[in-house]
Design a protein around this motif. Sequence first.
Motif, PDB file in Angstrom:
ATOM      1  N   ARG A   1      -1.399  -5.692  -6.890  1.00 49.95           N
ATOM      2  CA  ARG A   1      -0.837  -4.526  -6.213  1.00 49.95           C
ATOM      3  C   ARG A   1      -0.500  -4.836  -4.752  1.00 49.95           C
ATOM      4  NH1 ARG A   1      -1.366   0.376  -8.809  1.00 49.95           N
ATOM      5  NH2 ARG A   1      -2.479   0.292 -10.803  1.00 49.95           N
ATOM      6  N   VAL A   2       0.595  -4.239  -4.284  1.00 49.65           N
ATOM      7  CA  VAL A   2       1.037  -4.408  -2.901  1.00 49.65           C
ATOM      8  C   VAL A   2       1.487  -3.059  -2.359  1.00 49.65           C
ATOM      9  CG1 VAL A   2       1.741  -6.820  -3.175  1.00 49.65           C
ATOM     10  CG2 VAL A   2       3.363  -4.985  -3.696  1.00 49.65           C
ATOM     11  N   GLY A   3       1.741  -3.024  -1.050  1.00 49.48           N
ATOM     12  CA  GLY A   3       2.251  -1.803  -0.435  1.00 49.48           C
ATOM     13  C   GLY A   3       1.345  -0.603  -0.637  1.00 49.48           C
ATOM     14  N   ALA A   4       1.952   0.533  -0.911  1.00 51.57           N
ATOM     15  CA  ALA A   4       1.195   1.774  -1.082  1.00 51.57           C
ATOM     16  C   ALA A   4       0.274   1.727  -2.292  1.00 51.57           C
ATOM     17  CB  ALA A   4       2.160   2.952  -1.212  1.00 51.57           C
ATOM     18  N   ALA A   5       0.550   0.838  -3.247  1.00 51.61           N
ATOM     19  CA  ALA A   5      -0.277   0.737  -4.452  1.00 51.61           C
ATOM     20  C   ALA A   5      -1.578  -0.007  -4.185  1.00 51.61           C
ATOM     21  CB  ALA A   5       0.496   0.034  -5.565  1.00 51.61           C
ATOM     22  N   TYR A   6      -1.648  -0.716  -3.040  1.00 49.43           N
ATOM     23  CA  TYR A   6      -2.859  -1.447  -2.679  1.00 49.43           C
ATOM     24  C   TYR A   6      -3.758  -0.516  -1.878  1.00 49.43           C
ATOM     25  CZ  TYR A   6      -5.836  -5.120  -0.656  1.00 49.43           C
ATOM     26  OH  TYR A   6      -6.910  -5.895  -0.260  1.00 49.43           O
ATOM     27  N   GLU A   7      -4.632   0.168  -2.565  1.00 45.09           N
ATOM     28  CA  GLU A   7      -5.416   1.253  -1.970  1.00 45.09           C
ATOM     29  C   GLU A   7      -6.467   0.784  -0.974  1.00 45.09           C
ATOM     30  OE1 GLU A   7      -6.976   3.400  -5.258  1.00 45.09           O
ATOM     31  OE2 GLU A   7      -5.013   4.140  -5.922  1.00 45.09           O
ATOM     32  N   LYS A   8      -6.777  -0.513  -0.951  1.00 39.56           N
ATOM     33  CA  LYS A   8      -7.792  -1.015  -0.036  1.00 39.56           C
ATOM     34  C   LYS A   8      -7.260  -1.161   1.389  1.00 39.56           C
ATOM     35  CE  LYS A   8     -11.099  -1.550  -3.090  1.00 39.56           C
ATOM     36  NZ  LYS A   8     -12.387  -0.853  -3.012  1.00 39.56           N
TER      37      LYS A   8
ATOM     38  N   ARG B   1       9.312   0.220   7.096  1.00 36.94           N
ATOM     39  CA  ARG B   1      10.281   0.437   6.023  1.00 36.94           C
ATOM     40  C   ARG B   1      11.336   1.487   6.372  1.00 36.94           C
ATOM     41  NH1 ARG B   1       5.731  -1.240   2.978  1.00 36.94           N
ATOM     42  NH2 ARG B   1       4.719   0.800   2.902  1.00 36.94           N
ATOM     43  N   LYS B   2      11.214   2.076   7.569  1.00 35.67           N
ATOM     44  CA  LYS B   2      12.265   2.974   8.033  1.00 35.67           C
ATOM     45  C   LYS B   2      13.499   2.179   8.450  1.00 35.67           C
ATOM     46  CE  LYS B   2       9.364   6.842   9.517  1.00 35.67           C
ATOM     47  NZ  LYS B   2       8.882   7.669  10.657  1.00 35.67           N
ATOM     48  N   ASN B   3      13.292   0.895   8.771  1.00 33.20           N
ATOM     49  CA  ASN B   3      14.439   0.034   9.047  1.00 33.20           C
ATOM     50  C   ASN B   3      15.233  -0.121   7.754  1.00 33.20           C
ATOM     51  OD1 ASN B   3      13.796  -0.674  11.794  1.00 33.20           O
ATOM     52  ND2 ASN B   3      12.173  -1.991  11.004  1.00 33.20           N
ATOM     53  N   ASP B   4      16.548  -0.027   7.855  1.00 31.61           N
ATOM     54  CA  ASP B   4      17.377  -0.230   6.670  1.00 31.61           C
ATOM     55  C   ASP B   4      17.124  -1.625   6.135  1.00 31.61           C
ATOM     56  OD1 ASP B   4      18.457   2.273   6.845  1.00 31.61           O
ATOM     57  OD2 ASP B   4      20.236   1.640   7.948  1.00 31.61           O
ATOM     58  N   CYS B   5      16.644  -1.715   4.925  1.00 32.50           N
ATOM     59  CA  CYS B   5      16.248  -3.005   4.356  1.00 32.50           C
ATOM     60  C   CYS B   5      16.885  -3.197   2.989  1.00 32.50           C
ATOM     61  CB  CYS B   5      14.724  -3.083   4.240  1.00 32.50           C
ATOM     62  SG  CYS B   5      14.147  -4.604   3.461  1.00 32.50           S
TER      63      CYS B   5
ATOM     64  N   GLN C   1      11.456  -1.581  -9.901  1.00 31.61           N
ATOM     65  CA  GLN C   1      10.841  -0.268 -10.045  1.00 31.61           C
ATOM     66  C   GLN C   1       9.397  -0.240  -9.553  1.00 31.61           C
ATOM     67  OE1 GLN C   1      12.445   2.633 -10.983  1.00 31.61           O
ATOM     68  NE2 GLN C   1      10.544   3.495 -10.176  1.00 31.61           N
ATOM     69  N   THR C   2       8.578  -1.183 -10.035  1.00 38.12           N
ATOM     70  CA  THR C   2       7.147  -1.158  -9.735  1.00 38.12           C
ATOM     71  C   THR C   2       6.835  -1.522  -8.286  1.00 38.12           C
ATOM     72  OG1 THR C   2       6.651  -1.766 -12.022  1.00 38.12           O
ATOM     73  CG2 THR C   2       4.890  -2.043 -10.420  1.00 38.12           C
ATOM     74  N   THR C   3       7.440  -2.597  -7.806  1.00 37.86           N
ATOM     75  CA  THR C   3       7.133  -3.067  -6.460  1.00 37.86           C
ATOM     76  C   THR C   3       7.999  -2.401  -5.397  1.00 37.86           C
ATOM     77  OG1 THR C   3       6.388  -5.212  -7.316  1.00 37.86           O
ATOM     78  CG2 THR C   3       6.956  -5.102  -4.983  1.00 37.86           C
ATOM     79  N   LEU C   4       9.320  -2.478  -5.570  1.00 41.36           N
ATOM     80  CA  LEU C   4      10.206  -1.989  -4.514  1.00 41.36           C
ATOM     81  C   LEU C   4      10.246  -0.468  -4.434  1.00 41.36           C
ATOM     82  CD1 LEU C   4      13.185  -4.502  -4.871  1.00 41.36           C
ATOM     83  CD2 LEU C   4      11.080  -4.698  -3.519  1.00 41.36           C
ATOM     84  N   ARG C   5      10.459   0.189  -5.555  1.00 41.57           N
ATOM     85  CA  ARG C   5      10.597   1.654  -5.529  1.00 41.57           C
ATOM     86  C   ARG C   5       9.248   2.360  -5.428  1.00 41.57           C
ATOM     87  NH1 ARG C   5      15.635   1.166  -3.883  1.00 41.57           N
ATOM     88  NH2 ARG C   5      17.178   0.779  -5.533  1.00 41.57           N
ATOM     89  N   ASP C   6       8.313   1.997  -6.313  1.00 43.08           N
ATOM     90  CA  ASP C   6       7.037   2.724  -6.387  1.00 43.08           C
ATOM     91  C   ASP C   6       6.043   2.319  -5.297  1.00 43.08           C
ATOM     92  OD1 ASP C   6       8.123   3.897  -8.609  1.00 43.08           O
ATOM     93  OD2 ASP C   6       6.974   2.719 -10.056  1.00 43.08           O
ATOM     94  N   SER C   7       5.966   1.012  -4.985  1.00 45.92           N
ATOM     95  CA  SER C   7       4.955   0.541  -4.031  1.00 45.92           C
ATOM     96  C   SER C   7       5.457   0.451  -2.599  1.00 45.92           C
ATOM     97  CB  SER C   7       4.424  -0.831  -4.471  1.00 45.92           C
ATOM     98  OG  SER C   7       3.764  -0.724  -5.724  1.00 45.92           O
ATOM     99  N   PHE C   8       6.713  -0.026  -2.416  1.00 45.84           N
ATOM    100  CA  PHE C   8       7.267  -0.129  -1.066  1.00 45.84           C
ATOM    101  C   PHE C   8       8.053   1.122  -0.668  1.00 45.84           C
ATOM    102  CE2 PHE C   8       7.461  -5.067  -1.181  1.00 45.84           C
ATOM    103  CZ  PHE C   8       6.098  -5.105  -0.917  1.00 45.84           C
ATOM    104  N   HIS C   9       8.235   2.030  -1.623  1.00 42.17           N
ATOM    105  CA  HIS C   9       8.963   3.274  -1.375  1.00 42.17           C
ATOM    106  C   HIS C   9      10.371   3.014  -0.847  1.00 42.17           C
ATOM    107  CE1 HIS C   9       4.813   5.411  -0.786  1.00 42.17           C
ATOM    108  NE2 HIS C   9       5.049   5.084  -2.055  1.00 42.17           N
ATOM    109  N   SER C  10      10.953   1.917  -1.293  1.00 39.52           N
ATOM    110  CA  SER C  10      12.303   1.574  -0.865  1.00 39.52           C
ATOM    111  C   SER C  10      13.327   2.403  -1.631  1.00 39.52           C
ATOM    112  CB  SER C  10      12.576   0.086  -1.101  1.00 39.52           C
ATOM    113  OG  SER C  10      13.929  -0.224  -0.849  1.00 39.52           O
TER     114      SER C  10
END
Length: 382
Positions: free
Chosen positions: A128-135, A148-152, A163-172
């Motif tokens: 898990r990474v990003g928001a999915a990494y609860e620790k 992530r507010k920077n246009d990326c 879907q899993t990493t970019l959209r769900d975890s990085f909220h991109s």
Amino acid sequence: MIDTIKTYLAMILRILLRVFRVGKFHKKRVLFFSFFGTKYSCNPVFISDYLRKNYPDFEIAWAFVDPDKYRALAEKGIKLVKYNSIEFLHILLTSRFIITNSEIPSWYPITKKQVYINTWHGGGNLKRVGAAYEKETKGKQLRGEIARKNDCIYISSSDTFTQTTLRDSFHSTGEVLSCGMPRNDILFKTGNKDFERKVREKLGIPEGNKVLLYAPTYREAKDAGEYVFDCKSVKEALSQRFGGEWTVLYRMHYFVMNTLEKSTEYIDATSLEDMQQILYISDVLITDYSSSMWDFGLTGRPCLVYATDLDYYEKNRGLYVDIHTLPFPVSENNEELIKTIRSFDADKYRVDLEAYYKELGSYEQGNATEYVCNYLVSRVDK
């Protein structure tokens, strides 16, 4: 308290550092850095090399914590700059293109007229990474959201990663280049004997020996001794199953290699920064939770998971999926590893690999670098 201060400081710096935007804006300059300026490696290297050879009108700059270590790059016409120096901040904010393989610090005030591409440094979907990494602390997650507010623009290796990493975890919610990882293009170009010979010579691999690469991830809570396995018994098992004499390469975080006892049973491959070169010449890979398993799996060669702290890792880091559902056989101790090697079913592995990449919706075809560079050219005047 310190975590909160860091967050407020990042917000303040995003405003103050706008002063470095003053000056000429370079429409054909690309600034690269890998792992926050600590390495010349991963996807950015392959993009940089292709751009330099095929589009010489582009200006290429690389940022390093220690630029002196990479002086040879200057002879190729690459501009070197010290990471996070005043010069770096000016180049960062006056370059049309910024390419890195990790999220940029939250205090970089990237502008709308810049093209910021994050290639990331792995595909698949395991740890898990990003928001999915609860620790992660609330402050670190908040700074991540600020960054992530920077246009990326992200590069993705598969539908699942998008879907899993970019959209769900990085909220991109931004643009995704669905082309695969540029660093993996080399793994589709097998049969380059001259290249293979040069890499083997760099590492001191005896001529004719087959190669096992052991490349685990780094964890602070794991002692150096917990990473190792019985090289002698593993090499014997490899010879029994696949034939030939075997050389074992260890590629670990330098913190780990610096504390391991030196041994004639393996070669330290940690100093070679380009992991893909080592994957290219390896016959078998053993790892734990590293994204190198998805890279190496593209070759069709055996990849085995050796996870001696699986329960602890699942509880403290978190996994997106059950590791046992991957096509890579899992062992949790040395005895299991030996049995796994001896009983390795090549036919089943090949079928499982094909089904797995299909399920991921893999984009890997061996042309990701060209795709990204063509994209850069198309964005020069947009």
